[in-house]
Design a protein around this motif. Structure first.
Motif, PDB file in Angstrom:
ATOM      1  N   VAL A   1       5.785 -33.257   7.213  1.00 18.54           N
ATOM      2  CA  VAL A   1       4.719 -32.457   6.607  1.00 18.54           C
ATOM      3  C   VAL A   1       3.629 -33.391   6.060  1.00 18.54           C
ATOM      4  O   VAL A   1       2.440 -33.092   6.154  1.00 18.54           O
ATOM      5  CB  VAL A   1       5.274 -31.512   5.517  1.00 18.54           C
ATOM      6  N   ARG A   2       4.026 -34.531   5.539  1.00 16.77           N
ATOM      7  CA  ARG A   2       3.047 -35.513   5.060  1.00 16.77           C
ATOM      8  C   ARG A   2       2.144 -35.963   6.207  1.00 16.77           C
ATOM      9  O   ARG A   2       0.938 -36.132   6.039  1.00 16.77           O
ATOM     10  CB  ARG A   2       3.762 -36.700   4.432  1.00 16.77           C
ATOM     11  N   GLU A   3       2.717 -36.143   7.393  1.00 19.61           N
ATOM     12  CA  GLU A   3       1.921 -36.506   8.566  1.00 19.61           C
ATOM     13  C   GLU A   3       0.919 -35.404   8.899  1.00 19.61           C
ATOM     14  O   GLU A   3      -0.215 -35.687   9.300  1.00 19.61           O
ATOM     15  CB  GLU A   3       2.826 -36.767   9.767  1.00 19.61           C
ATOM     16  N   LEU A   4       1.324 -34.162   8.747  1.00 15.55           N
ATOM     17  CA  LEU A   4       0.412 -33.043   9.010  1.00 15.55           C
ATOM     18  C   LEU A   4      -0.787 -33.092   8.076  1.00 15.55           C
ATOM     19  O   LEU A   4      -1.905 -32.768   8.480  1.00 15.55           O
ATOM     20  CB  LEU A   4       1.137 -31.704   8.840  1.00 15.55           C
ATOM     21  N   THR A   5      -0.568 -33.510   6.829  1.00 17.81           N
ATOM     22  CA  THR A   5      -1.672 -33.558   5.871  1.00 17.81           C
ATOM     23  C   THR A   5      -2.701 -34.614   6.261  1.00 17.81           C
ATOM     24  O   THR A   5      -3.861 -34.513   5.869  1.00 17.81           O
ATOM     25  CB  THR A   5      -1.188 -33.842   4.428  1.00 17.81           C
ATOM     26  N   GLY A   6      -2.298 -35.600   7.044  1.00 17.57           N
ATOM     27  CA  GLY A   6      -3.238 -36.608   7.507  1.00 17.57           C
ATOM     28  C   GLY A   6      -4.146 -36.107   8.606  1.00 17.57           C
ATOM     29  O   GLY A   6      -5.152 -36.742   8.938  1.00 17.57           O
TER      30      GLY A   6
END
Length: 116
Positions: free
Chosen positions: A84-89
């Motif tokens: 999910v952190r990758e999605l925020t990027g």
């Protein structure tokens, strides 16, 4: 990086970005097509035991947050949190919950961790 928390029952908005349901159970009375959920990482949600503990006898939110962060350090949850952190990027992410008080829920804990 834009992460926000909304109730899943609110209508989708154009600036929601990726909509991630962060509840273990599907919200009551909500059709899946109406929710427009893009991701549903059930392994990122609090354990049944923790959820029941928190909702029993009005437990303190800070203690819930600490216990939940311990659960999020487990390998499966940590991997999903990284995803999910990758999605925020890549753009905005909206964490969806059926909680009546999203500001004192697990979704808010996740939002804070994702913004660190």
């Amino acid at each position: 990086m834009s992460v926000r928390v909304r109730r899943v029952y609110e209508p989708p908005e154009p600036d929601d970005g990726v909509r991630v349901l962060v509840d273990r159970l599907w919200p009551r009375g909500l059709a899946k097509d109406a929710a427009r959920v893009d991701e549903w990482p059930k392994g990122l949600t609090p354990s049944t035991e923790l959820r029941r503990w928190y909702h029993a006898d009005d437990r303190p939110y800070e203690e819930f947050r600490e216990r939940y962060e311990v659960e999020l350090a487990a390998p499966e949850a940590a991997e999903l949190l990284d995803h999910v952190r990758e999605l925020t990027g890549k753009g905005p992410v909206t964490l969806l919950t059926a909680s009546k008080d999203p500001e004192r829920s697990h979704a808010e804990v996740l939002a804070r961790l994702l913004q660190e």
